[in-house]
Design a protein around this motif. Structure first.
Motif, PDB file in Angstrom:
ATOM      1  N   MET A 191     -10.821   6.736  17.388  1.00  0.00           N
ATOM      2  CA  MET A 191     -10.899   5.386  16.808  1.00  0.00           C
ATOM      3  C   MET A 191     -10.207   5.339  15.449  1.00  0.00           C
ATOM      4  SD  MET A 191     -11.974   2.379  17.523  1.00  0.00           S
ATOM      5  CE  MET A 191     -12.741   0.883  16.974  1.00  0.00           C
ATOM      6  N   ALA A 192     -10.493   6.376  14.609  1.00  0.00           N
ATOM      7  CA  ALA A 192      -9.882   6.434  13.289  1.00  0.00           C
ATOM      8  C   ALA A 192      -8.372   6.546  13.406  1.00  0.00           C
ATOM      9  CB  ALA A 192     -10.441   7.610  12.499  1.00  0.00           C
ATOM     10  N   ARG A 193      -7.902   7.341  14.393  1.00  0.00           N
ATOM     11  CA  ARG A 193      -6.461   7.498  14.579  1.00  0.00           C
ATOM     12  C   ARG A 193      -5.822   6.175  14.964  1.00  0.00           C
ATOM     13  NH1 ARG A 193      -3.421  11.527  18.931  1.00  0.00           N
ATOM     14  NH2 ARG A 193      -1.292  10.836  18.443  1.00  0.00           N
ATOM     15  N   ARG A 194      -6.504   5.435  15.858  1.00  0.00           N
ATOM     16  CA  ARG A 194      -5.960   4.146  16.273  1.00  0.00           C
ATOM     17  C   ARG A 194      -5.905   3.187  15.098  1.00  0.00           C
ATOM     18  NH1 ARG A 194      -8.207   0.230  21.175  1.00  0.00           N
ATOM     19  NH2 ARG A 194      -6.591  -1.370  20.947  1.00  0.00           N
ATOM     20  N   THR A 195      -6.942   3.195  14.253  1.00  0.00           N
ATOM     21  CA  THR A 195      -6.974   2.331  13.077  1.00  0.00           C
ATOM     22  C   THR A 195      -5.824   2.670  12.141  1.00  0.00           C
ATOM     23  OG1 THR A 195      -9.379   2.134  13.223  1.00  0.00           O
ATOM     24  CG2 THR A 195      -8.355   1.570  11.116  1.00  0.00           C
ATOM     25  N   LYS A 196      -5.563   3.966  11.958  1.00  0.00           N
ATOM     26  CA  LYS A 196      -4.470   4.392  11.093  1.00  0.00           C
ATOM     27  C   LYS A 196      -3.122   3.958  11.667  1.00  0.00           C
ATOM     28  CE  LYS A 196      -2.502   8.485   8.869  1.00  0.00           C
ATOM     29  NZ  LYS A 196      -2.613   9.960   8.689  1.00  0.00           N
ATOM     30  N   GLU A 197      -2.968   4.092  12.971  1.00  0.00           N
ATOM     31  CA  GLU A 197      -1.718   3.680  13.624  1.00  0.00           C
ATOM     32  C   GLU A 197      -1.520   2.170  13.504  1.00  0.00           C
ATOM     33  OE1 GLU A 197      -2.148   5.132  17.567  1.00  0.00           O
ATOM     34  OE2 GLU A 197      -1.477   7.174  17.067  1.00  0.00           O
ATOM     35  N   GLU A 198      -2.605   1.413  13.650  1.00  0.00           N
ATOM     36  CA  GLU A 198      -2.503  -0.039  13.527  1.00  0.00           C
ATOM     37  C   GLU A 198      -2.139  -0.442  12.104  1.00  0.00           C
ATOM     38  OE1 GLU A 198      -6.306  -1.284  14.877  1.00  0.00           O
ATOM     39  OE2 GLU A 198      -5.741  -1.313  17.005  1.00  0.00           O
ATOM     40  N   ALA A 199      -2.722   0.255  11.110  1.00  0.00           N
ATOM     41  CA  ALA A 199      -2.402  -0.039   9.713  1.00  0.00           C
ATOM     42  C   ALA A 199      -0.933   0.263   9.429  1.00  0.00           C
ATOM     43  CB  ALA A 199      -3.303   0.783   8.796  1.00  0.00           C
ATOM     44  N   GLU A 200      -0.440   1.369   9.994  1.00  0.00           N
ATOM     45  CA  GLU A 200       0.962   1.733   9.808  1.00  0.00           C
ATOM     46  C   GLU A 200       1.879   0.697  10.464  1.00  0.00           C
ATOM     47  OE1 GLU A 200       3.922   4.447   8.337  1.00  0.00           O
ATOM     48  OE2 GLU A 200       1.801   4.113   7.928  1.00  0.00           O
ATOM     49  N   LYS A 201       1.481   0.227  11.630  1.00  0.00           N
ATOM     50  CA  LYS A 201       2.261  -0.793  12.322  1.00  0.00           C
ATOM     51  C   LYS A 201       2.303  -2.083  11.514  1.00  0.00           C
ATOM     52  CE  LYS A 201       2.639  -3.112  16.813  1.00  0.00           C
ATOM     53  NZ  LYS A 201       2.028  -3.262  18.171  1.00  0.00           N
ATOM     54  N   THR A 202       1.175  -2.457  10.950  1.00  0.00           N
ATOM     55  CA  THR A 202       1.109  -3.662  10.120  1.00  0.00           C
ATOM     56  C   THR A 202       1.995  -3.519   8.891  1.00  0.00           C
ATOM     57  OG1 THR A 202      -1.150  -4.169  10.831  1.00  0.00           O
ATOM     58  CG2 THR A 202      -0.416  -5.125   8.745  1.00  0.00           C
ATOM     59  N   CYS A 203       1.935  -2.347   8.256  1.00  0.00           N
ATOM     60  CA  CYS A 203       2.738  -2.090   7.063  1.00  0.00           C
ATOM     61  C   CYS A 203       4.228  -2.203   7.377  1.00  0.00           C
ATOM     62  CB  CYS A 203       2.407  -0.705   6.513  1.00  0.00           C
ATOM     63  SG  CYS A 203       3.266  -0.307   4.981  1.00  0.00           S
ATOM     64  N   HIS A 204       4.658  -1.624   8.487  1.00  0.00           N
ATOM     65  CA  HIS A 204       6.066  -1.681   8.882  1.00  0.00           C
ATOM     66  C   HIS A 204       6.483  -3.118   9.183  1.00  0.00           C
ATOM     67  CE1 HIS A 204       7.960   2.348   9.341  1.00  0.00           C
ATOM     68  NE2 HIS A 204       6.707   2.734   9.157  1.00  0.00           N
ATOM     69  N   ALA A 205       5.603  -3.877   9.824  1.00  0.00           N
ATOM     70  CA  ALA A 205       5.927  -5.269  10.129  1.00  0.00           C
ATOM     71  C   ALA A 205       6.116  -6.076   8.849  1.00  0.00           C
ATOM     72  CB  ALA A 205       4.826  -5.887  10.987  1.00  0.00           C
ATOM     73  N   LEU A 206       5.275  -5.834   7.857  1.00  0.00           N
ATOM     74  CA  LEU A 206       5.396  -6.532   6.579  1.00  0.00           C
ATOM     75  C   LEU A 206       6.682  -6.122   5.854  1.00  0.00           C
ATOM     76  CD1 LEU A 206       1.684  -6.293   5.396  1.00  0.00           C
ATOM     77  CD2 LEU A 206       2.913  -8.404   5.948  1.00  0.00           C
ATOM     78  N   LEU A 207       7.018  -4.838   5.901  1.00  0.00           N
ATOM     79  CA  LEU A 207       8.245  -4.360   5.257  1.00  0.00           C
ATOM     80  C   LEU A 207       9.475  -4.941   5.949  1.00  0.00           C
ATOM     81  CD1 LEU A 207       7.379  -0.618   4.558  1.00  0.00           C
ATOM     82  CD2 LEU A 207       7.487  -2.479   2.906  1.00  0.00           C
ATOM     83  N   ASP A 208       9.438  -5.007   7.263  1.00  0.00           N
ATOM     84  CA  ASP A 208      10.559  -5.613   8.000  1.00  0.00           C
ATOM     85  C   ASP A 208      10.720  -7.084   7.619  1.00  0.00           C
ATOM     86  OD1 ASP A 208      11.252  -3.304   9.330  1.00  0.00           O
ATOM     87  OD2 ASP A 208      10.110  -3.776  11.144  1.00  0.00           O
ATOM     88  N   ALA A 209       9.594  -7.805   7.548  1.00  0.00           N
ATOM     89  CA  ALA A 209       9.639  -9.227   7.183  1.00  0.00           C
ATOM     90  C   ALA A 209      10.163  -9.397   5.762  1.00  0.00           C
ATOM     91  CB  ALA A 209       8.244  -9.841   7.317  1.00  0.00           C
ATOM     92  N   ALA A 210       9.683  -8.550   4.859  1.00  0.00           N
ATOM     93  CA  ALA A 210      10.122  -8.630   3.462  1.00  0.00           C
ATOM     94  C   ALA A 210      11.617  -8.355   3.351  1.00  0.00           C
ATOM     95  CB  ALA A 210       9.334  -7.643   2.605  1.00  0.00           C
ATOM     96  N   ALA A 211      12.091  -7.334   4.057  1.00  0.00           N
ATOM     97  CA  ALA A 211      13.516  -6.988   3.994  1.00  0.00           C
ATOM     98  C   ALA A 211      14.383  -8.152   4.464  1.00  0.00           C
ATOM     99  CB  ALA A 211      13.788  -5.743   4.837  1.00  0.00           C
ATOM    100  N   GLU A 212      13.993  -8.784   5.553  1.00  0.00           N
ATOM    101  CA  GLU A 212      14.763  -9.915   6.068  1.00  0.00           C
ATOM    102  C   GLU A 212      14.810 -11.059   5.064  1.00  0.00           C
ATOM    103  OE1 GLU A 212      13.275 -11.116   9.841  1.00  0.00           O
ATOM    104  OE2 GLU A 212      13.599  -9.156  10.789  1.00  0.00           O
ATOM    105  N   LEU A 213      13.659 -11.371   4.456  1.00  0.00           N
ATOM    106  CA  LEU A 213      13.604 -12.477   3.503  1.00  0.00           C
ATOM    107  C   LEU A 213      14.326 -12.142   2.207  1.00  0.00           C
ATOM    108  CD1 LEU A 213       9.932 -13.703   4.043  1.00  0.00           C
ATOM    109  CD2 LEU A 213      12.033 -14.865   4.723  1.00  0.00           C
ATOM    110  N   PHE A 214      14.196 -10.899   1.743  1.00  0.00           N
ATOM    111  CA  PHE A 214      14.899 -10.501   0.520  1.00  0.00           C
ATOM    112  C   PHE A 214      16.407 -10.662   0.690  1.00  0.00           C
ATOM    113  CE2 PHE A 214      11.349  -7.313  -0.816  1.00  0.00           C
ATOM    114  CZ  PHE A 214      10.582  -8.365  -1.290  1.00  0.00           C
TER     115      PHE A 214
END
Length: 207
Positions: A1-24
């Motif tokens: 469960m903890a591993r899945r939570t960590k993977e989901e957090a990493e996925k969220t972080c990457h999605a935010l970075l991708d969105a930020a890069a596009e907008l920047f």
């Protein structure tokens, strides 16, 4: 469960970075709000503050996650030029970095943001100091490489290593800038190696 939570957090972080890069790249860093980044990623503003302290940290993580490994490899290659075959190794290192810009979309975005999008103020902050350190390490490595090329007789006679280093960096950055821009006139995938050799032949001794 903890591993899945960590993977989901990493996925969220990457999605935010991708969105930020596009907008920047579309609007610049100063004209892009945290709310816009969150909305572009399909998330709430709270997700931004869960992962980042602000826009400066977002820029730094875009660099750290998508460009830093390439930067370190390139600087390492320049610092490790062999005594024999230095010119060939130097050419290969430069071809490698151009190929990275063609083949790694995120690395290209990160480089564009850092070189051309981030607005620097006269009063340097933590992010500006960090990015200037990266620039300084690259310039120092290039000057050192050109000095080694001069020492083995691979640099054109009469050309100062410092001048050669600044010229090569300016040329390569210019190639990358036009390629990553909205109206590229030279395709680095097809023309990059030839364009690179065109300049290097002007500063390196043939052979």
């Amino acid at each position: 469960m903890a591993r899945r939570t960590k993977e989901e957090a990493e996925k969220t972080c990457h999605a935010l970075l991708d969105a930020a890069a596009e907008l920047f790249l579309q609007k610049g860093t100063s004209r892009t709000s945290l709310q816009e980044i969150a909305a572009h990623a399909g998330m709430t503003r709270g997700a931004i503050y869960w992962h980042f302290s602000g826009k400066d940290e977002i820029v730094r993580q875009i660099w750290d996650r998508f460009a830093e490994a390439h930067h370190q490899r390139f600087v390492g290659n320049l610092n490790a030029l062999p005594g024999q075959g230095a010119a060939a190794a130097f050419r290969a290192a430069l071809r490698d970095i151009l190929a990275t810009m063609v083949n790694d979309h995120r690395a290209g975005q990160a480089l564009s943001i850092v070189l051309f999008i981030v607005e620097f103020s006269r009063e340097a902050g933590e992010l500006q100091h960090y990015l200037l350190q990266k620039q300084d390490s690259l310039v120092s490595a290039m000057i050192g490489a050109c000095r080694r090329l001069e020492a083995v007789g691979a640099l054109k006679p009469g050309l100062a290593p410092e001048t050669a280093a600044k010229g090569i960096l300016s040329y390569v950055i210019g190639l990358v800038h036009q390629y990553l821009g909205p109206h590229a006139f030279a395709d680095l995938a097809e023309e990059g190696p030839e364009l690179l050799e065109l300049y290097l032949d002007a500063v390196l001794v043939a052979g």
